[in-house]
Write a protein that holds these residues in place. Structure first.
Motif, PDB file in Angstrom:
ATOM      1  N   ARG A  17      62.871  33.554  46.450  1.00 62.61           N
ATOM      2  CA  ARG A  17      64.191  33.729  45.821  1.00 62.61           C
ATOM      3  C   ARG A  17      64.245  35.017  45.005  1.00 62.61           C
ATOM      4  NH1 ARG A  17      63.302  28.172  44.876  1.00 62.61           N
ATOM      5  NH2 ARG A  17      64.499  26.879  46.325  1.00 62.61           N
ATOM      6  N   ILE A  18      63.142  35.350  44.348  1.00 61.05           N
ATOM      7  CA  ILE A  18      63.095  36.616  43.599  1.00 61.05           C
ATOM      8  C   ILE A  18      63.300  37.788  44.551  1.00 61.05           C
ATOM      9  CG2 ILE A  18      61.576  38.164  42.293  1.00 61.05           C
ATOM     10  CD1 ILE A  18      60.307  35.658  41.054  1.00 61.05           C
ATOM     11  N   LEU A  19      62.649  37.721  45.720  1.00 58.93           N
ATOM     12  CA  LEU A  19      62.820  38.757  46.730  1.00 58.93           C
ATOM     13  C   LEU A  19      64.269  38.792  47.226  1.00 58.93           C
ATOM     14  CD1 LEU A  19      61.650  40.889  48.637  1.00 58.93           C
ATOM     15  CD2 LEU A  19      61.023  39.039  50.216  1.00 58.93           C
ATOM     16  N   ALA A  20      64.849  37.593  47.402  1.00 56.04           N
ATOM     17  CA  ALA A  20      66.239  37.517  47.867  1.00 56.04           C
ATOM     18  C   ALA A  20      67.196  38.132  46.846  1.00 56.04           C
ATOM     19  CB  ALA A  20      66.614  36.058  48.131  1.00 56.04           C
ATOM     20  N   GLU A  21      66.962  37.855  45.563  1.00 63.26           N
ATOM     21  CA  GLU A  21      67.810  38.420  44.514  1.00 63.26           C
ATOM     22  C   GLU A  21      67.703  39.936  44.482  1.00 63.26           C
ATOM     23  OE1 GLU A  21      70.050  37.089  42.493  1.00 63.26           O
ATOM     24  OE2 GLU A  21      69.791  35.129  43.447  1.00 63.26           O
ATOM     25  N   ALA A  22      66.475  40.451  44.686  1.00 68.87           N
ATOM     26  CA  ALA A  22      66.283  41.899  44.723  1.00 68.87           C
ATOM     27  C   ALA A  22      67.029  42.512  45.910  1.00 68.87           C
ATOM     28  CB  ALA A  22      64.789  42.229  44.805  1.00 68.87           C
ATOM     29  N   THR A  23      66.955  41.816  47.051  1.00 66.09           N
ATOM     30  CA  THR A  23      67.664  42.282  48.247  1.00 66.09           C
ATOM     31  C   THR A  23      69.171  42.287  48.014  1.00 66.09           C
ATOM     32  OG1 THR A  23      65.909  41.355  49.622  1.00 66.09           O
ATOM     33  CG2 THR A  23      67.983  41.889  50.714  1.00 66.09           C
ATOM     34  N   LYS A  24      69.645  41.259  47.309  1.00 69.18           N
ATOM     35  CA  LYS A  24      71.076  41.161  47.014  1.00 69.18           C
ATOM     36  C   LYS A  24      71.540  42.367  46.198  1.00 69.18           C
ATOM     37  CE  LYS A  24      74.398  37.968  44.895  1.00 69.18           C
ATOM     38  NZ  LYS A  24      74.541  36.673  44.183  1.00 69.18           N
ATOM     39  N   GLY A  25      70.692  42.798  45.241  1.00 71.50           N
ATOM     40  CA  GLY A  25      71.047  43.951  44.436  1.00 71.50           C
ATOM     41  C   GLY A  25      71.124  45.220  45.264  1.00 71.50           C
ATOM     42  N   VAL A  26      70.240  45.336  46.264  1.00 69.44           N
ATOM     43  CA  VAL A  26      70.219  46.535  47.110  1.00 69.44           C
ATOM     44  C   VAL A  26      71.440  46.596  48.018  1.00 69.44           C
ATOM     45  CG1 VAL A  26      68.985  47.715  48.962  1.00 69.44           C
ATOM     46  CG2 VAL A  26      67.714  46.735  47.038  1.00 69.44           C
ATOM     47  N   ILE A  27      71.754  45.471  48.662  1.00 64.98           N
ATOM     48  CA  ILE A  27      72.868  45.494  49.624  1.00 64.98           C
ATOM     49  C   ILE A  27      74.220  45.564  48.934  1.00 64.98           C
ATOM     50  CG2 ILE A  27      71.555  44.242  51.371  1.00 64.98           C
ATOM     51  CD1 ILE A  27      73.015  41.731  50.658  1.00 64.98           C
ATOM     52  N   ALA A  28      74.229  45.421  47.597  1.00 62.66           N
ATOM     53  CA  ALA A  28      75.485  45.568  46.865  1.00 62.66           C
ATOM     54  C   ALA A  28      75.825  47.033  46.612  1.00 62.66           C
ATOM     55  CB  ALA A  28      75.401  44.825  45.535  1.00 62.66           C
ATOM     56  N   LEU A  29      74.888  47.951  46.925  1.00 55.07           N
ATOM     57  CA  LEU A  29      75.144  49.376  46.736  1.00 55.07           C
ATOM     58  C   LEU A  29      76.300  49.817  47.622  1.00 55.07           C
ATOM     59  CD1 LEU A  29      71.439  50.664  46.706  1.00 55.07           C
ATOM     60  CD2 LEU A  29      72.983  50.420  44.737  1.00 55.07           C
ATOM     61  N   PRO A  30      77.181  50.688  47.130  1.00 51.21           N
ATOM     62  CA  PRO A  30      78.391  51.089  47.865  1.00 51.21           C
ATOM     63  C   PRO A  30      78.114  51.568  49.283  1.00 51.21           C
ATOM     64  CG  PRO A  30      78.456  51.916  45.622  1.00 51.21           C
ATOM     65  CD  PRO A  30      77.094  51.339  45.805  1.00 51.21           C
ATOM     66  N   TRP A  31      77.045  52.313  49.493  1.00 57.87           N
ATOM     67  CA  TRP A  31      76.792  52.880  50.820  1.00 57.87           C
ATOM     68  C   TRP A  31      76.193  51.876  51.812  1.00 57.87           C
ATOM     69  CZ3 TRP A  31      71.587  53.225  52.273  1.00 57.87           C
ATOM     70  CH2 TRP A  31      70.651  53.039  51.238  1.00 57.87           C
ATOM     71  N   LEU A  32      75.882  50.655  51.317  1.00 56.96           N
ATOM     72  CA  LEU A  32      75.365  49.624  52.207  1.00 56.96           C
ATOM     73  C   LEU A  32      76.335  48.469  52.414  1.00 56.96           C
ATOM     74  CD1 LEU A  32      71.604  49.163  51.208  1.00 56.96           C
ATOM     75  CD2 LEU A  32      72.497  49.922  53.411  1.00 56.96           C
ATOM     76  N   ARG A  33      77.293  48.371  51.505  1.00 57.04           N
ATOM     77  CA  ARG A  33      78.186  47.198  51.499  1.00 57.04           C
ATOM     78  C   ARG A  33      78.926  47.000  52.813  1.00 57.04           C
ATOM     79  NH1 ARG A  33      80.669  47.596  45.753  1.00 57.04           N
ATOM     80  NH2 ARG A  33      81.627  49.351  46.799  1.00 57.04           N
ATOM     81  N   ASP A  34      79.324  48.101  53.471  1.00 56.45           N
ATOM     82  CA  ASP A  34      80.196  47.997  54.649  1.00 56.45           C
ATOM     83  C   ASP A  34      79.430  48.006  55.971  1.00 56.45           C
ATOM     84  OD1 ASP A  34      82.422  47.957  52.970  1.00 56.45           O
ATOM     85  OD2 ASP A  34      82.489  50.151  52.882  1.00 56.45           O
ATOM     86  N   PHE A  35      78.092  47.938  55.902  1.00 51.65           N
ATOM     87  CA  PHE A  35      77.329  47.889  57.143  1.00 51.65           C
ATOM     88  C   PHE A  35      77.571  46.547  57.852  1.00 51.65           C
ATOM     89  CE2 PHE A  35      75.368  51.701  56.025  1.00 51.65           C
ATOM     90  CZ  PHE A  35      74.458  52.113  56.994  1.00 51.65           C
ATOM     91  N   PRO A  36      77.549  46.546  59.194  1.00 51.02           N
ATOM     92  CA  PRO A  36      77.708  45.275  59.928  1.00 51.02           C
ATOM     93  C   PRO A  36      76.619  44.276  59.543  1.00 51.02           C
ATOM     94  CG  PRO A  36      77.900  47.172  61.402  1.00 51.02           C
ATOM     95  CD  PRO A  36      77.438  47.713  60.084  1.00 51.02           C
ATOM     96  N   GLY A  37      77.023  43.061  59.286  1.00 56.12           N
ATOM     97  CA  GLY A  37      76.070  42.009  58.949  1.00 56.12           C
ATOM     98  C   GLY A  37      75.723  41.910  57.478  1.00 56.12           C
TER      99      GLY A  37
END
Length: 279
Positions: A17-37
């Protein structure tokens, strides 16, 4: 060993879950938010983060209550007061700001794998015209062995002492699992003509004679000897907790049993949560 296996699994899942939370923070970055999936991954991470047991009681969150009806209705502030603190339970009072003479009622909450906050809305409703107390049961894994045992006798004695502290004329309301102990406490106090004997006893959803209209749970209970339950359901608290080596019926087993009775509904709830987050 069941409890130890669960603890090892919980520790491993916590790292995930700690890893998942870290991943969540990364994919929230503006340049990643709109990627497919990305939205699907974010929703899956939220579901994974929520799929865990909590061993700390959440807040009741009752800061005020509505008193009266119609044009006379008003909001009254409420605060929590620990009236008695025992090793296995705290007698908790919800003190209203407009303290007046109201019927006192002790709500006995289930301690079988639940927190007393399960009855949050019951407390809120009763507060409109009662002076409400509740049994805030402690997590047995956090109670050291030096506190002694806690069986049906001790459970019943706790209720009697709580009623004695509240004073004569109090009412007793038990919901589900504690109904037997509440009936026993009332019967013993009545037999002794105790001045704090409850003025009334209400038992809700807690069958006393389980031979009448038996459920699947009752049928399971009578189909096995006591030794089977002791060997399959009772386990020792791992050493890392304050209640180390205390023999308990772990709450995660109770939760697993509840979920197994309606497994399809719980799975659909998780699927629905994922889809709602995705939408």
């Amino acid at each position: 060993m069941v409890y130890h296996a669960y603890q090892a699994h919980a520790d491993w899942m916590n790292q995930l879950r700690i890893l998942a939370e870290a991943t969540k923070g990364v994919i929230a970055l503006p340049w990643l938010r709109d990627f497919p999936g990305t939205r699907k991954l974010a929703a899956a991470i939220d579901v994974l983060s929520s799929a865990r047991l909590t061993h700390s009681r959440p807040d009741f969150g009752i800061s005020e209550v509505t008193v009266g009806e119609g044009t006379t209705a008003r909001r009254v502030r409420v605060s929590e007061e620990a009236v008695m603190v025992e090793p296995f339970c705290t007698l908790l009072r919800f003190r209203r700001e407009d303290v007046g003479e109201q019927p006192r009622v002790l709500i006995v909450a289930p301690m079988s794998g639940h927190f007393a906050t399960l009855l949050r809305e019951t407390v809120r409703t009763m507060l409109a015209d009662h002076d409400v107390y509740i049994t805030d049961w402690h997590n047995a894994r956090d109670v050291p062995l030096s506190a002694g045992r806690f069986g049906l006798d001790e459970y019943t004695e706790y209720l009697m002492r709580f009623l004695e502290r509240m004073g004569s004329g109090s009412h007793l309301l038990a919901i589900c699992q504690p109904c037997v102990a509440a009936l026993a406490a009332t019967a013993l106090m009545a037999e002794d003509h105790h001045p704090a004997t409850p003025a009334s006893l209400t038992l809700m959803a807690g069958p006393i004679d389980c031979r009448i209209n038996p459920t699947r749970v009752n049928e399971l209970a009578t189909s096995k000897p006591y030794e089977w339950f002791e060997s399959h359901l009772i386990s020792s608290v791992p050493l890392r907790h304050p209640g180390a080596l205390r023999r308990v019926y772990p709450g995660f087993l109770q939760l697993t049993a509840f979920m197994s009775m309606n497994l399809d509904r719980h799975l659909e709830s998780f699927k629905g949560m994922y889809q709602n987050l995705l939408d």
